[in-house]
Design an enzyme around this catalytic site. Sequence first.
Site, short mmCIF file in Angstrom:
data_model
loop_
_atom_site.label_atom_id
_atom_site.label_comp_id
_atom_site.label_asym_id
_atom_site.label_seq_id
_atom_site.Cartn_x
_atom_site.Cartn_y
_atom_site.Cartn_z
N SER A 97 34.50 48.30 -86.50
CA SER A 97 35.90 48.58 -86.18
C SER A 97 36.68 48.82 -87.47
CB SER A 97 36.51 47.40 -85.43
OG SER A 97 36.73 46.33 -86.33
N LYS A 98 37.88 49.34 -87.28
CA LYS A 98 38.74 49.61 -88.43
C LYS A 98 39.02 48.32 -89.20
CE LYS A 98 43.32 51.60 -89.42
NZ LYS A 98 43.56 50.66 -90.47
#
Length: 520
Positions: free
Chosen positions: A262-263
């Site tokens: 994920s970011k």
Amino acid sequence: MAERKVRVRFAPSPTGPLHIGGVRTALYNYLFARQQGGELIFRIEDTDSNRFVPGAEDYIIESFKWLGIQFDEGVSFGGEHGPYRQSERREIYKVYVKQLLDNGKAYIAFDTPAELDAKRAEIPNFQYDAQTRGMMRNSLTLSQEEVDSLIAAGEQYVVRFKIEPGRDVHVDDLIRGDVSINSSILDDKVLYKSADELPTYHLANIVDDHLMEVTHVIRGEEWLPSAPLHVLLYEAFGWADTMPRFAHLPLLLKPVGNGKLSKRDGDKLGFPVFPLEWHDPKSGEVSSGYREKGYLPQAVVNFLALLGWNPGNDQEIMSMEEMIKLFDLSKCSKAGAKFDYVKGIWFNHQYLLQQDEMAWTPAFDKILKENGITSTPEKEAQVVAMMKQKVVEYIDPQSKQVKKRNISFVSDLWPLTKFFFVAPETFDKEDKFIRKNWKEDTAADMKELMEVLNGVEDFSVEGQKAVVDAWAEQTGKKPWNAWRVALVGAGQGPDMYELAAFLGKEETLNRMKTAIEALG
Ligand code: GLU
């Protein structure tokens, strides 16, 4: 059936910046298309207007330009199967929605969100399917007259796919083999919404893949759950014999811990998850990109190619041409690929060092300018040549400890090279290296060395060496570390003759004089 020309597509929804996983999907499509002498299509799947983000489409196009991934047709590339933006294909989809309705493969449903909520509250695990559709307000339970009058009265409706229960649906996946599920677990997916006169992702995706003559659907694992529905749609349309082959790529996983990349992982560990920097048009938030962080596009491509595929040996550095030759969908792994961002840094190091020194200078020059230094590409290239093999210290985001690694970005040069451009201003007498190498009699030796250097006519490395080595041998003096203190101000830097040659005689002698005055 005649062999069809390989045609693949990358079909992002413009809902924000392109995630690095999407880049890998596009890359695999590209490698496969090139290898098979086929074509790669760029399609924009923008039927969900709620999630549309301005600028995303241009961002995606620019990303691929930077990465060197070329499309043969599609949005901004043209071609004979357009338009390639789904929002511009409304009328096309309507024909196919009607076909399904006419053939009894789909039906119209009028249930309002409130009615659906009520049903969900009433029936645990409610799913709109063969079990429940008979209780709902749709064209299967209402008469034709009722349906017509509701539509005439302007009631909004959706078109749902009528899934026959109790069938094993097989997806023949090039990576995963036969994946099968029972159709009873599927719900009657919405294919079309009258409200915006647009199909949903599923219908638009299948119709377009068919009309665009797509032969292989290569996409992320997150789409695997949709694949059985897609198989059923191909059948419902009577297109089963030209159904594309599927290949669902493994997920990209967090570098540490479990789960999908994920970011947030990137933010925490300091690596980008987007190819280019992204400026969110709504929040103004800026997310870092590989390009702006100083990665070379070839390094990013090579790194990504190996996340989920390998050529079957331990070859790691591969040009695009080599990857096109070696790529093999059947050698892609089913298991998720850990996003080893440290490996990404290693790839950048490798590609950076392969480059000519001159190629480093535009980025280096920019950093120098930011630090108030004007230089020339030639001088900068000399510094690169002297320093590119060095190691830098950095703070490891995981352990928070200072670690060392090879120079991997042009920006790594700056802290190691300031002294080439700026004379040391102060000398820290407590510095270990200085204390050890600058003694009582050092100033006298330095003065002598200054005289020797002053007499050197050819101030090149060889010219200095001839004279200074002879002097050192005659006198038995070895003031090299002290000389380093004078020119660098610390125990670092390249070979002293190289440094002095770079600085020139005047600057070399000036720096020595300053050091003698400061350190005595
Ligand atoms: N629009 C989908 C996406 O954003 C495409 C999925 C597919 O390739 O079928 O990834």
